[in-house]
Design a protein around this motif. Structure first.
Motif, PDB file in Angstrom:
ATOM      1  N   LEU B  55     -18.997 -37.997 -18.273  1.00 38.68           N
ATOM      2  CA  LEU B  55     -19.045 -37.330 -16.969  1.00 38.68           C
ATOM      3  C   LEU B  55     -19.956 -36.106 -16.981  1.00 38.68           C
ATOM      4  CD1 LEU B  55     -15.260 -37.417 -15.973  1.00 38.68           C
ATOM      5  CD2 LEU B  55     -17.045 -39.034 -15.374  1.00 38.68           C
ATOM      6  N   GLY B  56     -20.452 -35.747 -18.157  1.00 39.35           N
ATOM      7  CA  GLY B  56     -21.328 -34.570 -18.237  1.00 39.35           C
ATOM      8  C   GLY B  56     -20.553 -33.270 -18.187  1.00 39.35           C
ATOM      9  N   TYR B  65     -23.622 -26.714 -12.461  1.00 42.40           N
ATOM     10  CA  TYR B  65     -23.832 -26.275 -11.077  1.00 42.40           C
ATOM     11  C   TYR B  65     -25.241 -26.653 -10.608  1.00 42.40           C
ATOM     12  CZ  TYR B  65     -24.514 -23.308  -6.998  1.00 42.40           C
ATOM     13  OH  TYR B  65     -24.814 -22.863  -5.731  1.00 42.40           O
ATOM     14  N   LEU B  66     -26.235 -26.321 -11.457  1.00 43.21           N
ATOM     15  CA  LEU B  66     -27.628 -26.581 -11.057  1.00 43.21           C
ATOM     16  C   LEU B  66     -27.878 -28.073 -10.884  1.00 43.21           C
ATOM     17  CD1 LEU B  66     -29.528 -23.940 -13.219  1.00 43.21           C
ATOM     18  CD2 LEU B  66     -29.112 -23.923 -10.745  1.00 43.21           C
ATOM     19  N   ARG B  67     -27.253 -28.857 -11.782  1.00 41.05           N
ATOM     20  CA  ARG B  67     -27.412 -30.309 -11.692  1.00 41.05           C
ATOM     21  C   ARG B  67     -26.864 -30.806 -10.345  1.00 41.05           C
ATOM     22  NH1 ARG B  67     -24.527 -32.876 -16.490  1.00 41.05           N
ATOM     23  NH2 ARG B  67     -26.049 -31.812 -17.783  1.00 41.05           N
ATOM     24  N   TRP B  68     -25.693 -30.248 -10.008  1.00 38.05           N
ATOM     25  CA  TRP B  68     -25.050 -30.664  -8.748  1.00 38.05           C
ATOM     26  C   TRP B  68     -25.921 -30.311  -7.544  1.00 38.05           C
ATOM     27  CZ3 TRP B  68     -21.661 -27.110  -5.550  1.00 38.05           C
ATOM     28  CH2 TRP B  68     -21.165 -27.760  -4.418  1.00 38.05           C
ATOM     29  N   ILE B  69     -26.366 -29.045  -7.483  1.00 37.11           N
ATOM     30  CA  ILE B  69     -27.166 -28.599  -6.336  1.00 37.11           C
ATOM     31  C   ILE B  69     -28.490 -29.370  -6.293  1.00 37.11           C
ATOM     32  CG2 ILE B  69     -28.475 -26.635  -5.401  1.00 37.11           C
ATOM     33  CD1 ILE B  69     -25.525 -26.438  -4.843  1.00 37.11           C
ATOM     34  N   LEU B  77     -25.493 -37.713  -3.967  1.00 39.06           N
ATOM     35  CA  LEU B  77     -24.190 -37.075  -4.131  1.00 39.06           C
ATOM     36  C   LEU B  77     -23.510 -37.499  -5.426  1.00 39.06           C
ATOM     37  CD1 LEU B  77     -24.809 -36.475  -1.131  1.00 39.06           C
ATOM     38  CD2 LEU B  77     -22.392 -36.737  -0.663  1.00 39.06           C
ATOM     39  N   GLY B  78     -24.087 -38.456  -6.102  1.00 42.82           N
ATOM     40  CA  GLY B  78     -23.569 -38.853  -7.411  1.00 42.82           C
ATOM     41  C   GLY B  78     -22.327 -39.706  -7.342  1.00 42.82           C
ATOM     42  N   PRO B  79     -21.876 -40.198  -8.524  1.00 36.73           N
ATOM     43  CA  PRO B  79     -20.682 -41.047  -8.544  1.00 36.73           C
ATOM     44  C   PRO B  79     -19.399 -40.214  -8.546  1.00 36.73           C
ATOM     45  CG  PRO B  79     -21.622 -40.900 -10.728  1.00 36.73           C
ATOM     46  CD  PRO B  79     -22.464 -40.038  -9.843  1.00 36.73           C
ATOM     47  N   SER B  80     -18.358 -40.795  -8.002  1.00 36.85           N
ATOM     48  CA  SER B  80     -17.049 -40.144  -8.069  1.00 36.85           C
ATOM     49  C   SER B  80     -16.516 -40.294  -9.492  1.00 36.85           C
ATOM     50  CB  SER B  80     -16.116 -40.827  -7.074  1.00 36.85           C
ATOM     51  OG  SER B  80     -14.827 -40.934  -7.598  1.00 36.85           O
ATOM     52  N   GLN B 283     -16.071 -31.044  -4.273  1.00 40.63           N
ATOM     53  CA  GLN B 283     -17.156 -30.084  -4.012  1.00 40.63           C
ATOM     54  C   GLN B 283     -17.956 -30.488  -2.784  1.00 40.63           C
ATOM     55  OE1 GLN B 283     -17.920 -29.125  -8.704  1.00 40.63           O
ATOM     56  NE2 GLN B 283     -19.521 -30.126  -7.553  1.00 40.63           N
ATOM     57  N   ASP B 284     -18.365 -31.756  -2.754  1.00 37.98           N
ATOM     58  CA  ASP B 284     -19.183 -32.219  -1.639  1.00 37.98           C
ATOM     59  C   ASP B 284     -18.414 -32.139  -0.325  1.00 37.98           C
ATOM     60  OD1 ASP B 284     -21.151 -32.659  -3.433  1.00 37.98           O
ATOM     61  OD2 ASP B 284     -20.885 -34.827  -3.574  1.00 37.98           O
ATOM     62  N   LEU B 285     -17.118 -32.466  -0.409  1.00 33.46           N
ATOM     63  CA  LEU B 285     -16.298 -32.421   0.798  1.00 33.46           C
ATOM     64  C   LEU B 285     -16.184 -30.998   1.328  1.00 33.46           C
ATOM     65  CD1 LEU B 285     -13.230 -34.762   0.377  1.00 33.46           C
ATOM     66  CD2 LEU B 285     -14.867 -34.711   2.228  1.00 33.46           C
ATOM     67  N   LEU B 286     -15.919 -30.058   0.414  1.00 33.26           N
ATOM     68  CA  LEU B 286     -15.776 -28.662   0.838  1.00 33.26           C
ATOM     69  C   LEU B 286     -17.062 -28.186   1.499  1.00 33.26           C
ATOM     70  CD1 LEU B 286     -13.849 -26.979  -2.126  1.00 33.26           C
ATOM     71  CD2 LEU B 286     -13.071 -27.287   0.213  1.00 33.26           C
ATOM     72  N   LEU B 287     -18.165 -28.508   0.855  1.00 34.59           N
ATOM     73  CA  LEU B 287     -19.451 -28.070   1.384  1.00 34.59           C
ATOM     74  C   LEU B 287     -19.721 -28.727   2.735  1.00 34.59           C
ATOM     75  CD1 LEU B 287     -21.424 -26.082   0.286  1.00 34.59           C
ATOM     76  CD2 LEU B 287     -22.783 -27.944  -0.625  1.00 34.59           C
TER      77      LEU B 287
END
Lengths: 530, 314
Positions: B55-56, B65-69, B77-80, B283-287
Motif C-alpha cells: 500500500l506504500g 502526502y505529495l504522492r496523493w496530491i 484517485l488511486g485504488p481503495s 481523504q478524497d471524500l473529505l476533500l
C-alpha cells in the motif's frame, strides 16, 4: 459603481425563475403518483403454489456490511457471497465429515504427508473455461501469499508439493502431516487464476458456482444471476440473488418485515423477539458455532499474571445472562470455545466455570486481593458494548472495578495483532467450529507461538503442534484435544463466555438455505414456495 | 460579477489546501491502520508488513502526502486500500446517490420551508399560526434518526405504501426511484425546512412592516400582490444564503439518513472507509465534501449578489 439601472437582462428575470421553480415542483409532485409500486416491485415473485421445490424468483439477502473484494480470500464479517459465486473442494456435513464438491474423492498418503484428490469433470467457470487441477494448485498457492491474509495460511503453507496426474487428478504433498486439510478445502474458494487480480478489486468474480455476478455496487450490494451451466443438474432453482447492504439494525428489520428482503443473518439478538412475533418470518439457528464472545486477559499485567486471579474472573461472569440479554437466547453459554458439533466438545468443559461469585471472591482473596481496578477494552458497537457492560457488572460484584475502554474496530484489531491490549479485553473469536487444531494454529488469540494474552508455555506449544500433526481421529487425537481444553481452562488466558452460531431469519416461503462452516451461503437447493 | 468571482477565488483555494492537509493528517492521527485491518485478527507480522509495503504505507508521511496530491492533480484517485476497486469508481457510485438524495431533500426544504414561512407570516388565524410554530419546533427538535425510524414505521411497516429502504436510481426508473427517495429526502429535509420557514416568516413580517408597504396598502394594492410582488422578493436574499448553508448541512446529515434508509451514498461509503482506515477513500471524500461546500457557498454568494445588487457593488 453608480449605475442605477442595469441594462435589459437577457436572462430570465428573478420572478420568472421563481415561478418556473414553483411550477416545476408542482409538476414533479403530480408525476409522483406513478403507476408501479416500489413496495410490490420489491417482493420476490414466488413460484406456483404446491409442495416441493419450484424454479424461479429472486431472493434478497439483507447484510449489514458490504462485500469487501480485498478480503475475498480471508474470512471477514461478510462471506455470504463466497459459495454463491465459487465452489470449494469439499463441504462438511453436520458431523464434520467432508462431502464431495469439486473434489469427488480423496485418499490420504500412508505417512500422512499427502493426499490424492480426484476432481470433478465437466465443470466450467462462468466465462466457459474448464476447471482443472491447475486451478486447485493456483488456489492453494494463492492462499500461501501473505497479501491474501487468509486465516488458514498456515495450513496452505504446509502444502509444499503438487503432482498433477492429468487434468482431474492431483496429489498434494505436505511438509508435515496436518489434520485440518479439509478445513482448508472448506475455506478455499476455487477462483479463476487468470482474473484473480480483478477479483480482489471487485471487477470480475469468475467462479464455478451456482450464480454469476452481474453487478457489485459498492455500498449497495451484489446482484447475482443463475449460472445456467452449473455442474449440478437442475440447480439452482432461483433465478438470482441480491445481497443488499442495510447497515442500520432497525432498517434491516423493517426490510425483512416488509418483505423487501427474505433472508438475513445480521439481525441483532435484541431484535429477534420482534422477528419471532412476525408471522411471515422464521428463525433458525446453526448450532455449529461460527464465533464466540470471550474475555481476554493480558497475562503480563499484575495481578493478572497470577492464574488464580484469572480463574476468579472466569467464575465471576454470568454467561447465561449474557446469552439471554445480549444474544436473545441464541447461542451456547460455555467456558470452552468448542461448539457442540466439535469433536473437542465436552459438557464438563462447557460447564467448568459455572457462575459462582462467592467462589470467585474466595479465589481472589486466596491470591491476596479484595479489590482490583482493571481496564477493559471493547469494540464500540452496540452488541460488543452490551457484553462489556455485562462483564463490568459481574466483576464489580466480586470487587473488581472495571473501566471500559470503547474502541473502534480498526484500532482494536491493531492492538490485538500488536499485542497491545490492556489488562482485559472483550472481543469475539472464530475457528472453533472446524477441526480443533485449527483454533490453536489459525485463531490469533489462541496461537501457541504469539497471542495477545502473551501466554507462553512449552507444554501448550507441544500439545498444540502435536494436535495439529496427529491424525484427527482416534484415542490419541481425543487425548490431545482434551489436553488443549484443560490448558485453556486451567490457564484462563482466554475466558470463553458464549458461543454464537449464525442465526438465520428468513421468509417462511424460502426453503433449502444452508451455510458452510465458514458462513458461506449455499443456495444450491433453495427455492421460494408458493 | 466576474470581478466579484475573482475576488472570492483565492480564499476558496486556500480553504481547499488547508482541507487537504487536515484530511491527510487527521486520519494518520487516529490510531489503527489499514494494514492491520486488511491483515485480519490472525495475521503474522510478515503478512502485515507485506500489506503495508504494497500500500506504500512504509514511505515517510510527506512522501505519502505529495504522492496523493500529485495523483489527485493528474486526476488519478488511486485504488481503495480496503474496500477494493478504484476510489474514483467508489466515489462516483456514491456521489450519484447522495446528490439525488440531497436534491430531493432540497426540493422538500424549499417547498415546505416556503409553505411554513408564508403561512406563518400571513395567516391571521391563531390556530394556523400555532400549528406552524409547533410543526417547525418539532421538525427542528426531533433528530433525523428518530424521524427516520418513525417514517419507516408509519409508511413502510404499518401502511405499507413506501419501501423502508434501498434505492432505485431516479434516472433508471423514475416512478420507482421517486418512491424510494420520498422518505429519506423528507427525513433529511425536515430540520432545514423548519429553519428556512422561520427565516422566511421573519423576513416577510419585516418586509410587510415597512413604510412602503403601508403606503401601498393605503393606495389599495391587494394583500396577495403585496406579498408576492413586494414582501417576498425582499425577504428572499438572506434566505438564499441560508439555503446554501443548509445544503452543507444536508450533505453532512445525509450520512445518518443514508444509514437509516440503506441509501448507498457517500455517507455509507465514508463510514465503511473510515472503519477500515481506507485512507485514499476517506481523504478524497473529505476533500470532495469541502470542495462541494466551497462551491455551494460561492454559488450562493453569486445568487445572493444577483438577487441583491448592493452586494456586488461593495
Amino acid at each position: 459603481m453608480t449605475e442605477l439601472y442595469s441594462s435589459t437582462p437577457s436572462a430570465p428575470s428573478r420572478r420568472t425563475t421563481l415561478r418556473a421553480a414553483g411550477g416545476g415542483t408542482l409538476l414533479l409532485g403530480l408525476g409522483l403518483a406513478g403507476c408501479r409500486s416500489a413496495v410490490s416491485e420489491a417482493e420476490a415473485p414466488a413460484g406456483k403454489a404446491g409442495a416441493g421445490p419450484r424454479r424461479g424468483g429472486i431472493v434478497t439477502v439483507a447484510v449489514n456490511s458490504d462485500f469487501t473484494p480485498s478480503l475475498l480470500f480471508a474470512q471477514s464479517g461478510q462471506s455470504l457471497q463466497q459459495r454463491l459465486i465459487y465452489n470449494t473442494l469439499t463441504r462438511y456435513d453436520d458431523r464434520l465429515k467432508p462431502q464431495p464438491e469439486l473434489a469427488t474423492s480423496w485418499e490420504h498418503a500412508e505417512d500422512g504427508r499427502g493426499i490424492t484428490l480426484k476432481l470433478r469433470t465437466g465443470v466450467t467457470f462462468h466465462d466457459g473455461r474448464p476447471f482443472t487441477a491447475d486451478d486447485v494448485i493456483f488456489a492453494v498457492k494463492n492462499l500461501q501469499n501473505p497479501l491474501r491474509a487468509a486465516q488458514l495460511r498456515a495450513t496452505a503453507a504446509a502444502v509444499t508439493g503438487f503432482e498433477k496426474r492429468g487434468d482431474h487428478e492431483l496429489v498434494l504433498r505436505l511438509a508435515h502431516p496436518v489434520n485440518n486439510l479439509f478445513d482448508l478445502f472448506e475455506f478455499m474458494v476455487i477462483t479463476d487464476r487468470n482474473s484473480v487480480e480483478d477479483a480482489v478489486t471487485g471487477k470480475k468474480l469468475n467462479g464455478t458456482g451456482p450464480f454469476k455476478l452481474t453487478k457489485w455496487s459498492p455500498g449497495s450490494g451484489l446482484s447475482l444471476t443463475r449460472n445456467e451451466k452449473y455442474w449440478q443438474p437442475d440447480r439452482p432453482y432461483l433465478d438470482g440473488v441480491e445481497l443488499r447492504v442495510v447497515p442500520q439494525a432497525d432498517a434491516l428489520l423493517s426490510s425483512l418485515r416488509t418483505g423487501q428482503s427474505q433472508l438475513s443473518f445480521s439481525v441483532p439478538g435484541k431484535n429477534l423477539a420482534v422477528v419471532a412475533a412476525t408471522p411471515e418470518l422464521a428463525i433458525s439457528q446453526y448450532t455449529t458455532g461460527g464465533g464466540a464472545y470471550y474475555l481476554g486477559v493480558n497475562t503480563t499485567v499484575a495481578p493478572l499474571n497470577d492464574k488464580t486471579v484469572r480463574q476468579a474472573l472466569a467464575r465471576a461472569i454470568d454467561r447465561e445472562r449474557i446469552l439471554k440479554q445480549v444474544l436473545g437466547g441464541y447461542g451456547l453459554a460455555s467456558a470452552t470455545p468448542w461448539p457442540k458439533s466439535s469433536p473437542a466438545f465436552t459438557e464438563a468443559g462447557r460447564t467448568h466455570y459455572t457462575y459462582d461469585p462467592g467462589k470467585a471472591r474466595e479465589l481472589l482473596k486466596s491470591a491476596g486481593h479484595t479489590r482490583l481496578d482493571l481496564p477493559l477494552l471493547h469494540i464500540n458497537l452496540p452488541g460488543d458494548t452490551a457484553v462489556a457492560e455485562a462483564i463490568q457488572y459481574d466483576l464489580k460484584q466480586i470487587g473488581v472495578q472495571v473501566t471500559l475502554q470503547p474502541t473502534d474496530p480498526a484500532t482494536a484489531q491493531k492492538n490485538l495483532i500488536s499485542q497491545k491490549m490492556p489488562g482485559l479485553w472483550a472481543m469475539s473469536h472464530s475457528f472453533a467450529q472446524v477441526q480443533p487444531s485449527t483454533l490453536a494454529v489459525s485463531a490469533y488469540p489462541f496461537n501457541e507461538a504469539k497471542n495477545t494474552s502473551k501466554f507462553r508455555s512449552a507444554a501448550y506449544t507441544k500439545v498444540v503442534r502435536e494436535a495439529w500433526t496427529t491424525p484427527g481421529t482416534g484415542a490419541r487425537a481425543n487425548a490431545l484435544r482434551q489436553q488443549i481444553t484443560d490448558t485453556l481452562l486451567d490457564e484462563a488466558f482466554i475466558i470463553d463466555l458464549v458461543i454464537r452460531g449464525a442465526v438465520q431469519v428468513s421468509a417462511k416461503k424460502l426453503h433449502g438455505v444452508t451455510l458452510n462452516k465458514f458462513s458461506y451461503l449455499n443456495l444450491d437447493d433453495a427455492y421460494l414456495a408458493g | 460579477m466576474r470581478g466579484y468571482l475573482l475576488r472570492r477565488l483565492p480564499s476558496a483555494l486556500l480553504v481547499l489546501l488547508v482541507a487537504s492537509f487536515v484530511a491527510f493528517a487527521v486520519l494518520r492521527l487516529v490510531p489503527g491502520d489499514p494494514a492491520a485491518v486488511l491483515a485480519g485478527p490472525d495475521a503474522s507480522p510478515g503478512t502485515e508488513a507485506a500489506i503495508r509495503a504494497r500500500l506504500g504505507l512504509d514511505a515517510p508521511l510527506h512522501t505519502q502526502y505529495l504522492r496523493w496530491i500529485g495523483d489527485l492533480l493528474t486526476g488519478d484517485l488511486g485504488p481503495s486500500y480496503a474496500i477494493g476497486g478504484q476510489t474514483a469508481d467508489l466515489i462516483g457510485e456514491g456521489l450519484g446517490a447522495t446528490v439525488e438524495l440531497t436534491l430531493g431533500a432540497l426540493l422538500f426544504v424549499v417547498v415546505l420551508g416556503a409553505a411554513l414561512g408564508i403561512l406563518g407570516a400571513t395567516s391571521r388565524n391563531r390556530w394556523v399560526g400555532a400549528t406552524v410554530r409547533i410543526l417547525t419546533t418539532a421538525a427542528l427538535a426531533v433528530p433525523p434518526f428518530v424521524t427516520g425510524v418513525l417514517l419507516v414505521l408509519l409508511f413502510a411497516v404499518v401502511l405499507g405504501v413506501l419501501p423502508p429502504g434501498g434505492r432505485v436510481p431516479l434516472l433508471d426508473a423514475p416512478d420507482l426511484g421517486v418512491q424510494y427517495l420520498l422518505l429519506p429526502a423528507l427525513c433529511l429535509a425536515l430540520p432545514s425546512a423548519a429553519v428556512l420557514g422561520r427565516y422566511l416568516k421573519d423576513g416577510i413580517e419585516r418586509a410587510l412592516a415597512e413604510d412602503y408597504v403601508r403606503t401601498a396598502t393605503a393606495a389599495g394594492i391587494a394583500p396577495r400582490r403585496l406579498l408576492w410582488h413586494h414582501a417576498l422578493p425582499n425577504a428572499l436574499p438572506p434566505v438564499v444564503t441560508l439555503l446554501g448553508m443548509q445544503t452543507g448541512h444536508l450533505l453532512g446529515g445525509a450520512v445518518l439518513v443514508e444509514a437509516i434508509f440503506a441509501w448507498p451514498g457517500l455517507g455509507q461509503l465514508a463510514e465503511q472507509a473510515l472503519v477500515r482506515r481506507d485512507y485514499p477513500v476517506v481523504q478524497d471524500l473529505l476533500l470532495l465534501l469541502v470542495t462541494v461546500f466551497v462551491l455551494v457557498q460561492l454559488l450562493t454568494d453569486l445568487v445572493h449578489a444577483w438577487l441583491d445588487p448592493r452586494i456586488r457593488w461593495e
